[in-house]
Design an enzyme around this catalytic site. Structure first.
Site, short mmCIF file in Angstrom:
data_model
loop_
_atom_site.label_atom_id
_atom_site.label_comp_id
_atom_site.label_asym_id
_atom_site.label_seq_id
_atom_site.Cartn_x
_atom_site.Cartn_y
_atom_site.Cartn_z
N GLU A 249 0.76 -1.18 0.33
CA GLU A 249 -0.02 0.40 0.18
C GLU A 249 1.22 1.15 0.00
OE1 GLU A 249 -3.60 1.22 -1.09
OE2 GLU A 249 -3.35 -1.01 -0.63
N CYS A 283 -1.81 8.76 2.71
CA CYS A 283 -1.81 8.24 1.55
C CYS A 283 -2.82 9.28 0.96
CB CYS A 283 -1.46 7.14 1.23
SG CYS A 283 -2.28 5.46 2.47
N GLU A 384 4.26 12.70 -4.94
CA GLU A 384 3.91 13.00 -4.12
C GLU A 384 4.92 13.95 -2.51
OE1 GLU A 384 3.70 9.01 -1.06
OE2 GLU A 384 2.11 9.79 -0.64
#
Ligand code: ADP
Length: 496
Positions: A249, A283, A384
């Protein structure tokens, strides 16, 4: 200064290296929480040997009884919710309202897992042969390596470990080095609830050394990792080479789309919570805002005003909206992206610098930052950042812009048009799409995860995660008393 220990082979023990690392409060770096073990491969070896013994016992414990232990864990987490939230905020910074939510997610996950102990469904289906039964059922796998990040210090370990344990596996748990205290208290609670000691091993340390030793260990067949896409790639290469079962993940670059017909007040609340909650360190954080042209200028004006009024401070103090970033490294990464945004010509509308002033100087505080006129494809729009930085673009082709990134975790659309809402659920390339809600807000009983470089196809949470932590086994029982050959005897004599 308090010295913490690993939990290996049923005992709280010092690391074999004799070395420790310090854990400090990111809102006030003079506040030292304690020192935690810098473990090595030798500690992981001992933990695995013990976990294998734990596994033998636990895997034979009936699943409903395993569920009963997890229900007691849920009860203990409920009783200690406020205290755990406070210590979690102290070590990673997000406001107490958010860390209480983190604990609550653990409680929800515990009760869901407890009830799953009475399901763990397999299938019984008809056999193609007479007097024969065919069925599938679930078997435990072995020792699971659990590697977790700092941003949900309790919820993420519970997402992984409760289903792993419910399915009958033993766990080697490596919390992120920024949140070892929460990890320690969590393991204390598991033990207090009655988990047999050798079923859980807590091994503190840094990723490149101790985390790597877990991934490399030949007797850990199962790895669950949440963290950065770069680290996930390294973990994935090793797991692939060693034929391990792996759940990854990783990163996200999640967008909120606001259509011309949206309820703008609602969309405003959504983006503030999505972009700046947890200081943008989720996230699922909203790091992109895609505005339709008709509302672009008006909405941006509303947003900048509100963002400037958010109150930064110690997450343990009443009235704080945004806590610090978790570490100096995180802060420096955000600063690098501010430079990148400016060098790529994006409009900095607010923030863009460390926050200073009373109560802020000893911590890693950063002002909520909004860049406008960010073009699709620019670095701010693609990469990110994991901080309170929001990139805004106007787009007619909002869905295409949403999809043109390498990540695919969550997306959000604000609209009052039902066609656009359903089209978004169909066409946005993400594991989760929210309609009239921000990009954050997953519930424990639904599958969580993303597509593209966010994940590797597995899901956490809900019913799907139980597939990951168990092996499907099939049993055929032939009570005909004779040899029956599948695909052959049942078709003999079939008319042409
Ligand atoms: P984040 O940026 O969210 O902290 P990381 O990927 O750096 O993400 O860390 C997530 C978790 O992975 C942490 O527990 C960290 O210690 C661990 N980790 C880091 N590097 C490795 C590695 N090479 N092998 C295994 N685990 C690692």
């Amino acid at each position: 200064m308090k010295t913490f220990r690993n939990f290996i082979a049923g005992e709280w023990v010092a690391p074999s290296s004799g070395e420790y690392f310090e854990n400090r409060n990111p809102a006030d770096t003079t506040d030292v929480i304690g020192r935690f073990p810098l473990s090595t491969a030798a500690d992981v070896d001992r933990a695995v040997a013990s976990a294998k013994r734990g596994f033998r016992e636990w895997s034979r414990t009936p699943a409903p009884a395993r569920g009963d232990v997890l229900r007691r864990v849920g009860d203990l987490l409920s009783q200690r919710k406020d205290e755990i939230a406070d210590l979690m905020t102290r070590e990673m910074g997000k406001p107490v309202a958010e860390t209480k939510g983190d604990v609550q997610e653990g409680i929800d996950t515990a009760y869901y897992a407890a009830s799953e102990g009475r399901r763990l469904f397999g299938h019984t289906v008809p056999s193609e042969l007479r007097d024969k039964w065919a069925m599938s059922f679930r078997r435990p796998i072995g020792v699971a390596g659990i590697i977790t990040p700092f941003n949900f210090p309790l919820a993420i370990p519970t997402w992984k470990m409760f289903p792993a344990l419910l399915c009958g596996n033993a766990c080697i748990f490596k919390p992120a080095e920024d949140v070892p205290h929460t990890g320690t208290v969590f393991v204390e609670i598991l033990l207090e609830a009655g988990l047999p000691p050798e079923v859980i091993q807590l091994v503190h340390g840094v990723g490149e050394q101790e985390g790597k030793a877990i991934v490399d260990h030949p007797e850990i067949p199962l790895i669950s990792f949440t963290g950065s896409t770069e680290t996930g790639r390294i973990v994935g290469e090793t797991a692939g080479r060693m034929h391990k079962r792996l759940s990854l993940e990783m990163g996200g670059k999640n967008a909120q789309i606001v259509m011309d017909d949206a309820n703008l007040e609602l969309a405003l609340e959504g983006v503030l919570w999505g972009a700046f909650g947890t200081t943008g360190q989720r996230c699922t954080a909203t790091s992109r805002l895609i505005l339709q042209k008709g509302i672009h200028d008006r909405f941006l004006g509303m947003l900048v005003d509100k963002a400037k009024s958010l109150k930064l401070g110690d997450g343990r103090k009443e009235g704080t909206d945004i806590g610090p970033l978790v570490s100096r490294n995180a802060l420096e990464k955000v600063e690098r992206y501010i430079d990148i945004g400016q060098s790529e010509g994006n409009d900095l509308l607010c923030g863009g610098r460390r926050a200073t002033g009373k109560g802020l100087d000893k911590g890693f505080f950063f002002e909520p930052t909004i860049f406008a006129r960010v073009e699709a494809g620019q670095r701010l729009e693609q990469e990110e950042i994991f901080g309170p930085v929001l990139s805004v673009s106007d787009a007619d082709e909002a869905f295409r812009v949403n999809n043109d990134v390498k990540y695919g975790l969550s997306s959000s659309i604000y609209t009052t048009n039902v066609q656009d809402a359903f089209r978004a659920m169909n066409e946005l390339e993400n594991g989760i799409t929210y309609v009239n809600a921000p990009t954050i807000g997953a519930e424990a009983h639904l599958p969580f995860g993303g597509v593209k470089q966010t994940g590797n196809g597995h899901r956490e949470g809900g019913w799907e995660v139980y597939e990951f932590y168990s092996e499907t086994k099939v049993g055929y029982v032939d009570f005909s008393g004779r040899l029956q050959r599948a695909q052959i005897d049942n078709y003999l004599g079939t008319p042409d």
